[in-house]
Design an enzyme around this catalytic site. Sequence first.
Site, PDB file in Angstrom:
ATOM      1  CG  ASP A 139      -2.690  -8.722   0.912  1.00  0.00           C
ATOM      2  OD1 ASP A 139      -1.700  -8.995   1.601  1.00  0.00           O
ATOM      3  OD2 ASP A 139      -3.658  -8.039   1.333  1.00  0.00           O
ATOM      4  CG  ASP A 188      -4.464 -10.083   4.043  1.00  0.00           C
ATOM      5  OD1 ASP A 188      -4.398 -10.668   2.944  1.00  0.00           O
ATOM      6  OD2 ASP A 188      -4.172  -8.879   4.184  1.00  0.00           O
ATOM      7  CG  HIS A 197      -6.049  -5.377   2.558  1.00  0.00           C
ATOM      8  ND1 HIS A 197      -5.498  -6.351   3.361  1.00  0.00           N
ATOM      9  CD2 HIS A 197      -6.952  -4.709   3.323  1.00  0.00           C
ATOM     10  CE1 HIS A 197      -6.035  -6.276   4.574  1.00  0.00           C
ATOM     11  NE2 HIS A 197      -6.923  -5.291   4.583  1.00  0.00           N
ATOM     12  CG  HIS A 225      -1.870  -1.102   1.332  1.00  0.00           C
ATOM     13  ND1 HIS A 225      -2.794  -1.375   0.352  1.00  0.00           N
ATOM     14  CD2 HIS A 225      -2.041  -2.055   2.289  1.00  0.00           C
ATOM     15  CE1 HIS A 225      -3.496  -2.448   0.714  1.00  0.00           C
ATOM     16  NE2 HIS A 225      -3.067  -2.887   1.868  1.00  0.00           N
TER      17      HIS A 225
HETATM   18 ZN   LIG Z   1      -3.691  -7.340   3.147  1.00  0.00          ZN
END
Ligand SMILES: [Zn+2]
Length: 372
Positions: free
Chosen positions: A167, A256, A169, A132
């Site tokens: 992931d 995750d 996200h 990120h």
């Molecule tokens: Zn993540």
Amino acid sequence: MAFVYSDELSKYELSTEHPLRPIRLHHTKELIKACRLFDQPHVSQLKPRVASRKEIETSHDSEYVSCVSAISNGAIAPRMVEFGLGTPDNPARAGIFETTALCVGSTLTASELVTSGGADIAFAPAGGVHHHAMPRSAAGFGVFNDAVIAMKAMVKAGLKVAYVDIDCHHGDGVQVGYYDSDQVLTISIHESGKWLFPGSGFVEETGTGDGMGYSVNVPLAPYTKDEEWHRVFDEVVPPLVRAFSPDVLFTQLGIDTHFQDPLTHLSLTTQGFNLAVKKLGFLGSEIGKWVAVGGGGYDLSAVARAWTMAFATMIKVELPNSVPPEFNNLNIGAFADIPPPTTEDKYLQEIRKHNDQTLNQIRSFVLPKFNV
Ligand SMILES: [Zn+2]
């Protein structure tokens, strides 16, 4: 195959309450060791090097890098909020520059080994969690974007890279890093930004300029389970990677997505995750060069099991399901999960409907660019 890691990477905590617990890396290494996977032929263990400031500045603004450096040295940096630091996600802590530079260095060590032909596969589990991080700010636990920095060097060497981020996200920082480039195909399959940080990663985000079409997003409904996740993955990821025909495969293997992860809402099992690693491994062996990094993962048991399973997949060793008794850190009995409870039919229909919408959008304006 090479494993790039040192226990220095497990020692630095962002804060005592922070959900990112670096000890997960130490547990992973210990579980791999207990399974005797390091003793297999053609497996090497490498210590990471430290990324230089010059390397970090290939992908980050020097003012921002200076701010991280000042905080790292214990100074009060008045502009830190502007740079995304001093927040609950990204606390300002002494030593943060050096620790992050080592983490970036682990990804660079892995990618240099693979691109130079020293190994066909390299796995740096400390990398990927910075996906990120933005050019001028920290975000979502990320400070310096190791994947962007490592791929920058590959692109400079004239290589085409396919980046696949599984992931939970959206890999927004990596997308931003290559949004206008046709040398890096970024594919992120994740829980939709409608429900999860960072709130982006929709199908419409396809790139700009030369990069138009080379940014691919696959947003999924919360509570998507193994079979449904793979239904979508199979239609999008392998065909696009093959059509792009890269020189290197770079995968971010966040876990995750796991159904017990405390921060997210997808519902994968460790065996569902490992099946994805197997499919990425097929692509990696076709391409001949595969750099794998870690990523998110906030349930310690899921992380250690999933990345050990991934390691076994990379070296083509079948693990027994039971965890060796000498690994007694986390009270784990087996590698595979007992799948989460059955979802009610009405919710399954909602999940499928959302994911079908994603697929329909991808079929209309992403796949045709690659004649898929
Ligand atoms: Zn993540």
